[in-house]
Write a protein that holds these residues in place. Sequence first.
Motif, PDB file in Angstrom:
ATOM      1  N   UNK A   1       5.370 -35.707   2.509  1.00  0.00           N
ATOM      2  CA  UNK A   1       5.815 -37.010   2.026  1.00  0.00           C
ATOM      3  C   UNK A   1       5.089 -38.056   2.858  1.00  0.00           C
ATOM      4  N   UNK A   2       4.407 -38.968   2.179  1.00  0.00           N
ATOM      5  CA  UNK A   2       3.717 -40.056   2.861  1.00  0.00           C
ATOM      6  C   UNK A   2       4.568 -41.319   2.797  1.00  0.00           C
ATOM      7  N   UNK A   3       4.571 -42.060   3.896  1.00  0.00           N
ATOM      8  CA  UNK A   3       5.244 -43.353   3.943  1.00  0.00           C
ATOM      9  C   UNK A   3       4.330 -44.306   4.701  1.00  0.00           C
ATOM     10  N   UNK A   4       3.895 -45.349   4.030  1.00  0.00           N
ATOM     11  CA  UNK A   4       2.933 -46.318   4.595  1.00  0.00           C
ATOM     12  C   UNK A   4       1.678 -45.627   5.129  1.00  0.00           C
ATOM     13  N   UNK A   5       1.166 -44.649   4.376  1.00  0.00           N
ATOM     14  CA  UNK A   5      -0.088 -43.993   4.722  1.00  0.00           C
ATOM     15  C   UNK A   5      -0.007 -42.898   5.769  1.00  0.00           C
ATOM     16  N   UNK A   6       1.202 -42.605   6.247  1.00  0.00           N
ATOM     17  CA  UNK A   6       1.381 -41.551   7.257  1.00  0.00           C
ATOM     18  C   UNK A   6       2.371 -40.520   6.740  1.00  0.00           C
ATOM     19  N   UNK A   7       2.253 -39.301   7.250  1.00  0.00           N
ATOM     20  CA  UNK A   7       3.217 -38.272   6.859  1.00  0.00           C
ATOM     21  C   UNK A   7       4.575 -38.607   7.468  1.00  0.00           C
ATOM     22  N   UNK A   8       5.630 -38.254   6.741  1.00  0.00           N
ATOM     23  CA  UNK A   8       6.985 -38.498   7.229  1.00  0.00           C
ATOM     24  C   UNK A   8       7.793 -37.227   7.012  1.00  0.00           C
ATOM     25  N   UNK A   9       7.852 -36.394   8.035  1.00  0.00           N
ATOM     26  CA  UNK A   9       8.545 -35.115   7.953  1.00  0.00           C
ATOM     27  C   UNK A   9      10.052 -35.310   7.774  1.00  0.00           C
ATOM     28  N   UNK A  10      10.602 -36.346   8.367  1.00  0.00           N
ATOM     29  CA  UNK A  10      12.037 -36.605   8.237  1.00  0.00           C
ATOM     30  C   UNK A  10      12.411 -36.850   6.769  1.00  0.00           C
ATOM     31  N   UNK A  11      11.561 -37.577   6.041  1.00  0.00           N
ATOM     32  CA  UNK A  11      11.824 -37.815   4.616  1.00  0.00           C
ATOM     33  C   UNK A  11      11.764 -36.512   3.832  1.00  0.00           C
ATOM     34  N   UNK A  12      10.839 -35.642   4.189  1.00  0.00           N
ATOM     35  CA  UNK A  12      10.745 -34.345   3.531  1.00  0.00           C
ATOM     36  C   UNK A  12      12.006 -33.521   3.798  1.00  0.00           C
ATOM     37  N   UNK A  13      12.495 -33.529   5.023  1.00  0.00           N
ATOM     38  CA  UNK A  13      13.716 -32.802   5.371  1.00  0.00           C
ATOM     39  C   UNK A  13      14.932 -33.350   4.641  1.00  0.00           C
ATOM     40  N   UNK A  14      14.973 -34.652   4.406  1.00  0.00           N
ATOM     41  CA  UNK A  14      16.108 -35.264   3.705  1.00  0.00           C
ATOM     42  C   UNK A  14      16.267 -34.680   2.309  1.00  0.00           C
TER      43      UNK A  14
END
Length: 131
Positions: A3-16
């Motif tokens: 999951x990308x957020x503002x051009x960076x990966x966001x593992x926390x969003x993927x876990x959600x």
Amino acid sequence: MIVFERGRTNFAQLQRRVTAGHGLLRLTRECPAHYVLFDLLADASGEPLLNLPLSQRRARLQLLLADAPPPLTLTPQTADMREVWDWLTTWTVATGIEGVVSKHLLNRAEFIDLQRRPCPRRRRSEPGPLG
């Protein structure tokens, strides 16, 4: 998956997504995930392709993803070690990706995971980080 957020990966969003329950549909719209592929282990009929060299498996994967929607993403690939070094020192830092995977084009199953920083989940028997 990434999951990308503002051009960076966001593992926390993927876990959600794992625990989202009824909110999963909303999360998929707000934070779409990308399924990132680098190898094809079986064809569409389920026939294993592991006896083929990576170069042939990769060519099949590229054909398979030629008209795929954006959430299905083919990783970049190079044989240029200067480009690999650039990915490790620049691209991984900018995007939050942990590292790159190195595979021999003619080899069937071996790969080396090159990371720009140590990963606490790594077992001692696995290849170490570059530093």
